[in-house]
Design an enzyme around this catalytic site. Sequence first.
Site, PDB file in Angstrom:
ATOM      1  N   THR A  31       1.099  -1.184   0.211  1.00 59.85           N
ATOM      2  CA  THR A  31      -0.369   0.172   0.254  1.00 59.85           C
ATOM      3  C   THR A  31       1.044   1.255   0.352  1.00 59.85           C
ATOM      4  OG1 THR A  31      -0.300   0.098   2.495  1.00 59.85           O
ATOM      5  CG2 THR A  31      -2.052  -0.755   0.821  1.00 59.85           C
ATOM      6  N   PHE A  38      -6.713  -4.844  -0.489  1.00 60.82           N
ATOM      7  CA  PHE A  38      -7.907  -5.647  -0.300  1.00 60.82           C
ATOM      8  C   PHE A  38      -9.513  -5.693   0.847  1.00 60.82           C
ATOM      9  CE2 PHE A  38      -7.267 -10.004  -3.618  1.00 60.82           C
ATOM     10  CZ  PHE A  38      -6.652  -8.781  -4.532  1.00 60.82           C
ATOM     11  N   ARG A  39      -8.684  -5.618   1.645  1.00 58.74           N
ATOM     12  CA  ARG A  39      -9.766  -5.331   2.977  1.00 58.74           C
ATOM     13  C   ARG A  39      -9.453  -3.568   3.315  1.00 58.74           C
ATOM     14  NH1 ARG A  39      -8.195 -10.840   1.698  1.00 58.74           N
ATOM     15  NH2 ARG A  39      -9.813 -11.392   0.909  1.00 58.74           N
ATOM     16  N   GLN A 105       2.304 -13.024  -0.240  1.00 59.83           N
ATOM     17  CA  GLN A 105       1.491 -12.868  -1.033  1.00 59.83           C
ATOM     18  C   GLN A 105       1.022 -12.000  -1.939  1.00 59.83           C
ATOM     19  OE1 GLN A 105      -2.259 -14.284   2.187  1.00 59.83           O
ATOM     20  NE2 GLN A 105      -1.015 -13.448   3.153  1.00 59.83           N
ATOM     21  N   ILE A 107       1.835 -10.298  -5.212  1.00 61.87           N
ATOM     22  CA  ILE A 107       2.055 -10.754  -7.014  1.00 61.87           C
ATOM     23  C   ILE A 107       2.597  -9.465  -7.801  1.00 61.87           C
ATOM     24  CG2 ILE A 107      -0.483 -11.948  -7.155  1.00 61.87           C
ATOM     25  CD1 ILE A 107      -1.229  -9.887  -8.957  1.00 61.87           C
ATOM     26  N   ASP A 108       3.243  -8.443  -6.524  1.00 60.69           N
ATOM     27  CA  ASP A 108       3.908  -7.233  -7.707  1.00 60.69           C
ATOM     28  C   ASP A 108       5.215  -7.158  -8.237  1.00 60.69           C
ATOM     29  OD1 ASP A 108       4.591  -6.708  -4.991  1.00 60.69           O
ATOM     30  OD2 ASP A 108       3.381  -5.739  -4.502  1.00 60.69           O
ATOM     31  N   HIS A 123       1.177 -16.604  -4.265  1.00 60.10           N
ATOM     32  CA  HIS A 123      -0.064 -16.568  -5.024  1.00 60.10           C
ATOM     33  C   HIS A 123       0.619 -15.633  -7.114  1.00 60.10           C
ATOM     34  CE1 HIS A 123      -2.392 -15.095  -1.347  1.00 60.10           C
ATOM     35  NE2 HIS A 123      -2.193 -16.821  -1.453  1.00 60.10           N
ATOM     36  N   CYS A 131      -1.397 -20.297 -20.093  1.00 62.32           N
ATOM     37  CA  CYS A 131      -2.274 -20.586 -21.413  1.00 62.32           C
ATOM     38  C   CYS A 131      -2.523 -22.214 -20.588  1.00 62.32           C
ATOM     39  CB  CYS A 131      -1.601 -21.021 -22.614  1.00 62.32           C
ATOM     40  SG  CYS A 131      -2.883 -22.210 -23.193  1.00 62.32           S
TER      41      CYS A 131
HETATM   42  N1  LIG Z   1       0.698  -5.635  -3.751  1.00 66.48           N
HETATM   43  C1  LIG Z   1       0.084  -6.477  -4.481  1.00 66.48           C
HETATM   44  O1  LIG Z   1       0.336  -7.459  -4.867  1.00 66.48           O
HETATM   45  C2  LIG Z   1      -1.578  -6.747  -3.684  1.00 66.48           C
HETATM   46  C3  LIG Z   1      -2.495  -5.631  -3.680  1.00 66.48           C
HETATM   47  C4  LIG Z   1      -3.769  -6.409  -3.701  1.00 66.48           C
HETATM   48  C5  LIG Z   1      -3.995  -7.715  -3.086  1.00 66.48           C
HETATM   49  N2  LIG Z   1      -3.303  -8.653  -3.313  1.00 66.48           N
HETATM   50  C6  LIG Z   1      -3.430 -10.161  -3.037  1.00 66.48           C
HETATM   51  O2  LIG Z   1      -4.640  -9.959  -1.872  1.00 66.48           O
HETATM   52  C7  LIG Z   1      -4.662 -11.439  -1.092  1.00 66.48           C
HETATM   53  C8  LIG Z   1      -5.072 -10.602   0.041  1.00 66.48           C
HETATM   54  O3  LIG Z   1      -4.573 -10.796   0.973  1.00 66.48           O
HETATM   55  P1  LIG Z   1      -3.821 -10.172   1.942  1.00 66.48           P
HETATM   56  O4  LIG Z   1      -3.815 -10.256   3.627  1.00 66.48           O
HETATM   57  O5  LIG Z   1      -2.855  -9.956   1.743  1.00 66.48           O
HETATM   58  O6  LIG Z   1      -4.208  -8.753   1.911  1.00 66.48           O
HETATM   59  P2  LIG Z   1      -5.615  -7.679   2.846  1.00 66.48           P
HETATM   60  O7  LIG Z   1      -5.670  -7.123   1.579  1.00 66.48           O
HETATM   61  O8  LIG Z   1      -6.759  -8.846   2.866  1.00 66.48           O
HETATM   62  O9  LIG Z   1      -5.318  -7.321   4.228  1.00 66.48           O
HETATM   63  C9  LIG Z   1      -3.978  -6.074   4.366  1.00 66.48           C
HETATM   64  C10 LIG Z   1      -3.789  -5.865   5.862  1.00 66.48           C
HETATM   65  O10 LIG Z   1      -2.662  -4.963   5.583  1.00 66.48           O
HETATM   66  C11 LIG Z   1      -2.812  -3.720   6.637  1.00 66.48           C
HETATM   67  N3  LIG Z   1      -2.081  -2.823   5.819  1.00 66.48           N
HETATM   68  C12 LIG Z   1      -2.659  -2.148   4.875  1.00 66.48           C
HETATM   69  N4  LIG Z   1      -1.184  -1.049   4.610  1.00 66.48           N
HETATM   70  C13 LIG Z   1      -0.402  -1.321   5.594  1.00 66.48           C
HETATM   71  C14 LIG Z   1       0.878  -0.731   5.667  1.00 66.48           C
HETATM   72  N5  LIG Z   1       1.385   0.853   5.426  1.00 66.48           N
HETATM   73  N6  LIG Z   1       1.176  -1.170   7.449  1.00 66.48           N
HETATM   74  C15 LIG Z   1       0.808  -1.906   8.396  1.00 66.48           C
HETATM   75  N7  LIG Z   1       0.085  -2.588   7.512  1.00 66.48           N
HETATM   76  C16 LIG Z   1      -1.244  -2.544   6.362  1.00 66.48           C
HETATM   77  C17 LIG Z   1      -4.519  -4.150   6.520  1.00 66.48           C
HETATM   78  O11 LIG Z   1      -4.776  -3.431   8.025  1.00 66.48           O
HETATM   79  C18 LIG Z   1      -5.096  -4.907   5.996  1.00 66.48           C
HETATM   80  O12 LIG Z   1      -5.166  -5.259   7.450  1.00 66.48           O
HETATM   81  C19 LIG Z   1      -3.379 -11.467  -1.457  1.00 66.48           C
HETATM   82  O13 LIG Z   1      -3.941 -12.890  -1.809  1.00 66.48           O
HETATM   83  C20 LIG Z   1      -2.376 -11.142  -1.896  1.00 66.48           C
HETATM   84  O14 LIG Z   1      -2.600 -12.085  -3.305  1.00 66.48           O
HETATM   85  C21 LIG Z   1      -2.040  -8.588  -3.820  1.00 66.48           C
HETATM   86 ZN   LIG Z   2      -1.403 -23.003 -24.539  1.00 63.19          ZN
END
Ligand SMILES: NC(=O)c1ccc[n+]([C@@H]2O[C@H](COP(=O)([O-])OP(=O)(O)OC[C@H]3O[C@@H](n4cnc5c(N)ncnc54)[C@H](O)[C@@H]3O)[C@@H](O)[C@H]2O)c1
Ligand SMILES: [Zn+2]
Length: 259
Positions: A31, A38-39, A105, A107-108, A123, A131
């Site tokens: 972030t 996501f959440r 988790q 994918i970035d 992930h 494919c």
């Molecule tokens: N950057 C990426 O690659 C990306 C982005 C979005 C979603 N995803 C995918 O989303 C799925 C969601 O699961 P998840 O648990 O990784 O994410 P999630 O969105 O469920 O949870 C993220 C958590 O991080 C906390 N958070 C946000 N910013 C923060 C910061 N600066 N410092 C500390 N905490 C912070 C939030 O409070 C939240 O509880 C994963 O499977 C992932 O593959 C990945």
């Molecule tokens: Zn193919």
Amino acid sequence: MNDLNTKIKKLAQLILDANNIVALTGAGVGTESGIADFRSPGTGLWEKVNPDEFASIHSYVSDTKKNLDFMLEMGMNIFKAKPNKGHKALTKLQKLGKLTGILTQNIDGLHQKAHSKNVVELHGTAYETICMGCDKVYPITIMIDQVMSGKNVPSCDICNGLLKPNAIFFGEPLRSEVLNQADKMVEACELLIVLGSSLLVYPVAFYPRKALSVGAKLAIINIQETDMDSKAEVVIHEKIGDVLPLIVNIVKNDIEEKY
Ligand SMILES: NC(=O)c1ccc[n+]([C@@H]2O[C@H](COP(=O)([O-])OP(=O)(O)OC[C@H]3O[C@@H](n4cnc5c(N)ncnc54)[C@H](O)[C@@H]3O)[C@@H](O)[C@H]2O)c1
Ligand SMILES: [Zn+2]
């Protein structure tokens, strides 16, 4: 000394005391690089779109164009993102010999861009396309070029199967070789540090329990509470970029003092 300082010092000491440390990272690490998670309340992607309509394998196959538009928008944001203070602090910790590897988790690709090593992408990655017919993996640019040139359903050059980003969608299993690698790392670690994950997505959400079951300690840095907070030695509800560099500096200074 305030509560936060005490926690920062405690986590630094846990790191100094452990020989095998693994970081488990989630979207919260991204972030601060401008990639929405996501959440998080107010900013999380799931407040804007319905996960059943996007990012599930079923929705991708049944309405590829709609899902691709959403994914390409997310992808463009990912491709231009740069590692932030949290990613860099993890790399520094690894260079100090205090981080065996990272289970992410995300994918970035930002841990790799920050030059961290032994990064396991649970992930998958936004940088590849696969494919669905023959499993051939291509750079993501192959898929983007097709979509940009007006092809709504990108396809494989070899078998004409549907191309999808090489990231795990809802409804898809994780790769067994990746799971095996992650299991081994969690089973061998002495300290698991969870960073920026709500710990709501399985099987990743099991890893803290698994670590505890083999006698490892657990630490969590996450803005919001998680179900595992009560089991952790230390929980810091702050932004990773605000606290992790401080923790790593304490570790660095302590190690340097000893030499
Ligand atoms: N950057 C990426 O690659 C990306 C982005 C979005 C979603 N995803 C995918 O989303 C799925 C969601 O699961 P998840 O648990 O990784 O994410 P999630 O969105 O469920 O949870 C993220 C958590 O991080 C906390 N958070 C946000 N910013 C923060 C910061 N600066 N410092 C500390 N905490 C912070 C939030 O409070 C939240 O509880 C994963 O499977 C992932 O593959 C990945
Ligand atoms: Zn193919």
